[in-house]
Design an enzyme around this catalytic site. Structure first.
Site, short mmCIF file in Angstrom:
data_model
loop_
_atom_site.label_atom_id
_atom_site.label_comp_id
_atom_site.label_asym_id
_atom_site.label_seq_id
_atom_site.Cartn_x
_atom_site.Cartn_y
_atom_site.Cartn_z
N SER A 1 0.81 -1.22 0.00
CA SER A 1 0.00 0.00 0.00
C SER A 1 0.84 1.27 0.00
O SER A 1 0.36 2.33 -0.37
CB SER A 1 -0.94 0.01 1.21
OG SER A 1 -0.20 -0.11 2.43
N HIS B 1 1.62 5.44 6.27
CA HIS B 1 1.34 5.98 4.95
C HIS B 1 1.58 7.49 4.96
O HIS B 1 1.98 8.06 5.97
CB HIS B 1 -0.10 5.64 4.54
CG HIS B 1 -0.35 4.17 4.42
ND1 HIS B 1 -0.84 3.40 5.46
CD2 HIS B 1 -0.16 3.31 3.39
CE1 HIS B 1 -0.94 2.14 5.09
NE2 HIS B 1 -0.53 2.05 3.82
N ASP C 1 -2.54 6.46 11.68
CA ASP C 1 -1.73 6.00 10.56
C ASP C 1 -0.44 6.82 10.49
O ASP C 1 -0.44 7.96 10.03
CB ASP C 1 -2.51 6.14 9.24
CG ASP C 1 -1.77 5.52 8.07
OD1 ASP C 1 -0.60 5.13 8.24
OD2 ASP C 1 -2.35 5.43 6.97
#
Length: 520
Positions: free
Chosen positions: A254, A492, A489
């Site tokens: 990802s 990312h 998060d």
């Protein structure tokens, strides 16, 4: 007799008449030479005539683009035959005045198709003192050293009296040694970002921090500045030309999807009609679907992403009476057939190689029919990358396909990991330049394996520069406001943001290869 005498000419008068005519001719000749060699009292501009009115934008490693045109003629009867089909950099072209004041001089530079630099000093109707120096070996270029000097380190020039040369041209040529990209710092730049959340429809919810309520915008405005060189500003039009008729494919986890979405957004800056960019199967970008192919109609190219967490095959095996999930570290991912035939491949894997996601190496890694009772993650990672390297060497044609492997992107959890209350919410600035994180062992393994491959692979080392950017993660802004979740998060990246820099580095490598291919 008297009549004949009236028509005669005496010798003395004939000699005097001839002397007067000769003296007049000599005087006129010297006067003409004197007038022609007088120094011009006013500065004159050299006018250039080009074979087209359309200019092409090229960056050549500059912060901002400049125009190039094909030179076909010089207006003031200067000979241009020796520069036929040369590329003339649009800088300041001006008439220089010689120290000796004997003649008028004009100086200009041309970047030839082979990548060399031709510098000429033009005297009147003729061109003299021309030197060709390869841009790869450019250190000092001198044309009549009293007139023009280039210096490699400071990118400085010295011109006699009124001469001007754009410093941007010199920056493009100041590239003798390879750029040490990881060695640099983040510079706040108000001209960034290169796109916005509003201008790009391809940012999924997890990366759309501004849409999810993040109010500060400074995280979008940082530009990476290497110490000894420049990363060219991303030129969407030029990038699309580089991939015209080609497949640009991102393969990985990802974090690579993060970079792929950044690339889509950057390229959209050159698209006038958004309807001419579409996903070939009509898919909308979400975390649930892992394979996408976006077509840019006007350029007949595709920008694709294929998910694979480990680059090798995730499968199942029987241990005793149970079938359990395993990772076949000796078998390439089952989706590898989609990667074949791509013109540019950008790989990554690292995010999932941790003890939590690999069951701490217990009964998880499989080779042939054997499931290892226990195997440490570094050994398994090396075996998996060796499998990937073998696939590349077997199925990738290096004359067609350019291969990149992006290094691991750092996470910035404080007070725990992603599943144990780790956070990064307080960060709003990059960490100080004095900060130096440890170089990941996985990067070292990748570099060693790449070094033993037959197929050339470019290692995009973004780890160190990204490690400063603790402010660039979604944190609590990886989901829409009102969504309850304790998980932050810090792995990312917000878009626009740090992955845009990764793509600028990728763009730099692609543009560099194009220039080298032209030189050859």
């Amino acid at each position: 007799m008297e009549k004949q005498k009236s028509f005669s000419i005496k010798p003395r008068r004939l000699w005097l008449f001839s002397f007067t005519i000769s003296l007049s001719l000599i005087f006129f000749m010297f006067f003409s030479i004197y007038v022609l060699n007088l120094p011009l009292s006013t500065r004159q501009q050299t006018h250039l005539h080009f074979n087209t009115t359309t200019t092409t934008t090229a960056s050549l490693g500059l912060r901002s683009p400049f125009n190039i045109q094909t030179l076909t003629a010089l207006h003031r009867n200067y000979s241009a035959t020796q520069f036929k089909n040369s590329i003339l950099v649009s800088t300041h072209f001006s008439t220089l005045e010689n120290e000796s004041q004997i003649s008028n001089i004009s100086t200009f530079q041309a970047i030839l198709e082979d990548g060399s630099v031709k510098t000429s000093t033009l005297f009147g109707n003729r061109s003299t003192k021309t030197e060709i120096v390869s841009s790869k070996d450019l250190e000092i270029v001198s044309v009549n050293s009293s007139v023009l000097t280039w210096k490699q380190q400071n990118v400085s020039i010295t011109l006699s009296k009124k001469g001007e040369v754009s410093s941007d041209v010199l920056k493009a040529l100041n590239n003798k040694k390879e750029c040490d990209i990881p060695n640099g710092k983040w510079v706040f730049d108000e001209s960034y970002p290169l796109y916005t959340n509003a201008s790009c429809p391809y940012i999924d919810e997890g990366f759309s921090c501004e849409s999810n309520g993040r109010l500060d915008k400074n995280y979008m405005k940082w530009r990476w500045q290497p110490q000894d060189c420049d990363i060219p500003r991303f030129n969407a039009t030029q990038m699309l030309e580089l991939i015209r008729g080609k497949r640009l494919v991102f393969v990985g986890d990802s974090i690579n999807r993060n970079q792929w979405e950044s690339m889509l957004c950057l390229l959209m800056g050159a698209i006038k009609d958004p309807r001419k960019v579409y996903e070939t199967r009509g898919r909308r970008i979400t975390k649930e679907k892992g394979n996408y192919c976006f077509k840019f109609v006007d350029y007949q190219c595709t920008v694709e992403y294929y998910v694979t967490h480990f680059l090798v095959h995730e499968g199942k095996a029987r241990i005793g009476s149970k079938r359990v999930q395993t990772l076949r570290i000796d078998t390439i991912d089952k989706g590898s057939s989609r990667w074949r035939g791509a013109d540019i491949l950008v790989f990554n894997t690292a995010h999932w190689w941790n003890h939590h996601k690999t069951k701490a190496g217990k009964n998880y890694y499989q080779e042939r029919n054997q499931v290892h009772p226990r195997l440490d993650v570094s050994t398994a990672f090396g075996k998996a990358l060796t499998t990937w390297a073998s696939w590349i060497d077997r199925y990738v044609n290096p004359s067609k396909t350019q291969v990149f492997f992006r290094s691991s992107a750092p996470s910035h959890f404080s007070g725990g990991q992603w599943n144990t209350g780790g956070h990064c919410r307080e960060a709003s600035q990059p960490t100080p330049e004095t900060y130096r994180g440890e170089y990941p062992e996985k990067n070292t393994i990748v570099e060693q394996i790449i070094g033993n491959m037959k197929t050339p692979v470019t290692f995009l080392n973004i780890t160190g520069l990204s490690d400063y950017r603790i402010d660039g993660h979604p944190s609590i802004y990886g989901r829409k406001p009102g969504t309850s979740s304790r998980v932050q998060d810090c792995s990312h990246w917000c878009l626009p943001g740090v992955p845009d820099t990764w793509n600028e580095i990728l763009y730099m490598h692609l543009e560099s290869k194009r220039r080298k291919s032209l030189a050859n």
